[in-house]
Design an enzyme around this catalytic site. Structure first.
Site, PDB file in Angstrom:
ATOM      1  N   CYS A 107       1.184   2.392  12.596  1.00  0.00           N
ATOM      2  CA  CYS A 107       2.349   3.182  12.192  1.00  0.00           C
ATOM      3  C   CYS A 107       2.575   4.355  13.138  1.00  0.00           C
ATOM      4  CB  CYS A 107       2.180   3.676  10.764  1.00  0.00           C
ATOM      5  SG  CYS A 107       0.518   3.521  10.163  1.00  0.00           S
ATOM      6  N   ASN A 128      -8.707   4.005   7.793  1.00  0.00           N
ATOM      7  CA  ASN A 128      -8.216   2.859   8.562  1.00  0.00           C
ATOM      8  C   ASN A 128      -8.420   2.991  10.063  1.00  0.00           C
ATOM      9  OD1 ASN A 128      -6.157   4.875   7.696  1.00  0.00           O
ATOM     10  ND2 ASN A 128      -4.923   3.871   9.252  1.00  0.00           N
ATOM     11  N   GLN A 131      -8.139  -0.374   2.707  1.00  0.00           N
ATOM     12  CA  GLN A 131      -9.061  -0.957   3.699  1.00  0.00           C
ATOM     13  C   GLN A 131     -10.379  -1.424   3.097  1.00  0.00           C
ATOM     14  OE1 GLN A 131      -8.482  -1.835   6.794  1.00  0.00           O
ATOM     15  NE2 GLN A 131      -6.502  -0.865   7.095  1.00  0.00           N
ATOM     16  N   GLY A 168       0.815  -1.218   0.000  1.00  0.00           N
ATOM     17  CA  GLY A 168       0.000   0.000   0.000  1.00  0.00           C
ATOM     18  C   GLY A 168       0.847   1.265   0.000  1.00  0.00           C
ATOM     19  N   THR A 169       1.895   1.261   0.804  1.00  0.00           N
ATOM     20  CA  THR A 169       2.730   2.459   0.917  1.00  0.00           C
ATOM     21  C   THR A 169       3.377   2.799  -0.426  1.00  0.00           C
ATOM     22  OG1 THR A 169       3.156   1.978   3.238  1.00  0.00           O
ATOM     23  CG2 THR A 169       4.718   3.442   2.127  1.00  0.00           C
TER      24      THR A 169
HETATM   25  C1  LIG Z   1      -2.071  -0.458   5.815  1.00  0.00           C
HETATM   26  C2  LIG Z   1      -2.423   0.725   5.015  1.00  0.00           C
HETATM   27  C3  LIG Z   1      -1.531   1.265   4.075  1.00  0.00           C
HETATM   28  C4  LIG Z   1      -0.122   0.740   3.918  1.00  0.00           C
HETATM   29  O1  LIG Z   1      -0.091  -0.494   3.291  1.00  0.00           O
HETATM   30  P1  LIG Z   1       1.270  -1.383   3.411  1.00  0.00           P
HETATM   31  O2  LIG Z   1       1.013  -2.528   2.490  1.00  0.00           O
HETATM   32  O3  LIG Z   1       1.367  -1.783   4.848  1.00  0.00           O
HETATM   33  O4  LIG Z   1       2.385  -0.535   2.981  1.00  0.00           O
HETATM   34  C5  LIG Z   1      -1.940   2.337   3.328  1.00  0.00           C
HETATM   35  N1  LIG Z   1      -3.166   2.854   3.466  1.00  0.00           N
HETATM   36  C6  LIG Z   1      -4.060   2.363   4.341  1.00  0.00           C
HETATM   37  C7  LIG Z   1      -5.406   2.976   4.439  1.00  0.00           C
HETATM   38  C8  LIG Z   1      -3.722   1.292   5.150  1.00  0.00           C
HETATM   39  O5  LIG Z   1      -4.600   0.821   6.042  1.00  0.00           O
END
Ligand SMILES: *Cc1c(COP(=O)(O)O)cnc(C)c1O
Length: 370
Positions: free
Chosen positions: A314, A147, A175, A69-70
């Protein structure tokens, strides 16, 4: 120590058994090679891409696999801002740190960023968004599901506005992915992550609508449409696709039913309050207990094998109250009294029962000591 209740699924989820098996059986060769093991890896990746794409109603050449996600958020925001004309980006104060961090970087590079405020339930004001768009605006980035509070932004409506104004629209759908349907027609860029849906960590995807101009943020080979260099994480990608396949639309209904009963019983605890709107994503519940230090409550729950989060994972190390809860208007004190419980399709009634009983007991005890 044994886990008695795992209610931190918004931080990460347990890898499904079927996913573990798929990862173990996945081809190990480099999909960029021409021998047959390489071709097998290439085929596995092709199938995985098709599967993720079809779940979205997208074409397979619109899916870029990333490390999660990041990275997807960073590629979408930095990539779109750098590749297109304009020097202004619009986002919201309640976004994930991955989005806010990328926006901060753009500010360092001389771009302007507007951080929209949200109301008590975490919703942006659509009129405010519309009037924030100028001739310099290149991108709007608003998350689908928050989230921490579970707020579902009206991203389809936001997408329409962006389309009409001729600006790109990105949504962090980490999410909501597989839990809520989304019409992709106005969405140019969308982030997904595997480990939030019972897949492995370190893999995710960015949906890139055909024709969207995007600059890579890493440099190397021509993998992933030239947008993401590096030998592909084939086992991770296969695991991710398996997780997508396993997630059924009906899961959300069952999870929501469990959450509703759970919320009702937690809110019977005196001086407790719900953060976020009544109508929200199925798996997230954010509750505050007046006068209680959420970190302390979390530690007591942890000692009993109950896993929850006070704020997003985080931000866990920081003693600062959650930026999301602050943005929806909570006082520092109420924000620091709030706990997030997040469920999954593997959550049982028993886990929820244990958690309610423990919360009642611990909250009462902590208050009696004050
Ligand atoms: C967990 C999360 C991310 C980050 O995803 P990763 O795969 O852990 O890097 C980004 N946005 C939201 C809304 C998240 O819940």
């Amino acid at each position: 120590m044994e886990i008695k209740a795992y209610l931190d699924n918004a931080s990460t989820t347990k890898v499904a058994t079927e996913v573990e098996k798929a990862i173990k059986d996945a081809p190990w060769a480099n999909p960029g090679t021409k021998h047959w093991p390489g071709k097998a890896a290439k085929k596995a990746m092709y199938d995985a891409r098709q599967l993720v794409a079809s779940r979205l109603g997208a074409d397979s050449d619109e899916i870029v696999f990333t490390s999660g996600g990041t990275e997807s958020d960073n590629l979408a925001i930095l990539g779109a801002a750098r590749a297109n004309k304009g020097n202004h980006v619009i986002t919201a104060k309640t976004e994930h740190k991955a989005v806010l961090g990328a926006c901060k970087q753009l500010e360092q590079e001389g771009d302007k960023v507007t951080y929209l405020s949200v109301d008590r339930n975490g919703f942006i004001d659509i009129d405010e968004l519309e009037s924030a768009i100028t001739n310099d605006t290149v991108l709007v980035s608003i998350m689908h599901v928050n989230n921490e509070t579970g707020t579902i932004q009206p991203v389809e409506e936001i997408a329409k506005i962006c389309k009409a104004k001729g600006v790109l629209f990105h949504t962090d759908a980490v999410q909501g992915f597989t839990k809520l349907d989304l019409d992709l027609s106005g969405i140019d860029l969308m982030s997904m992550s595997s480990h939030k849906i019972h897949g492995p960590k370190g893999v995710g995807a960015l949906y890139v609508k055909k024709g969207t101009k995007l600059a890579a943020i890493m440099y190397g080979g021509k993998h992933e449409l030239g947008l993401r260099p590096g030998t592909e994480n084939v086992p991770g990608i296969v695991g991710f696709a398996t997780a997508v396949e396993l997630a059924k639309p009906g899961d959300a209904v069952a999870i929501k039913k469990l959450r509703c009963g759970f919320a009702e019983r937690l809110l019977e605890i005196p001086d407790s309050f719900l953060n976020g709107p009544e109508e929200r994503v199925c798996h997230i519940l954010n509750i505050g207990f007046k006068g209680i230090d959420a970190q302390e409550l979390m530690q007591h729950l942890d000692a009993r094998g109950i896993c929850v989060s006070a704020g997003a994972a985080c931000a866990e190390q920081s003693i600062e109250p959650s930026h999301v809860l602050k943005a929806i208007g909570l006082s520092d004190e109420d924000a620091k009294s709030s706990i997030r419980f997040s469920l999954s399709r593997y959550t049982t009634k028993e886990e929820l029962g244990i958690t309610v009983a423990a919360c009642k007991e611990i909250v009462e005890k902590l208050r009696s000591l004050q």
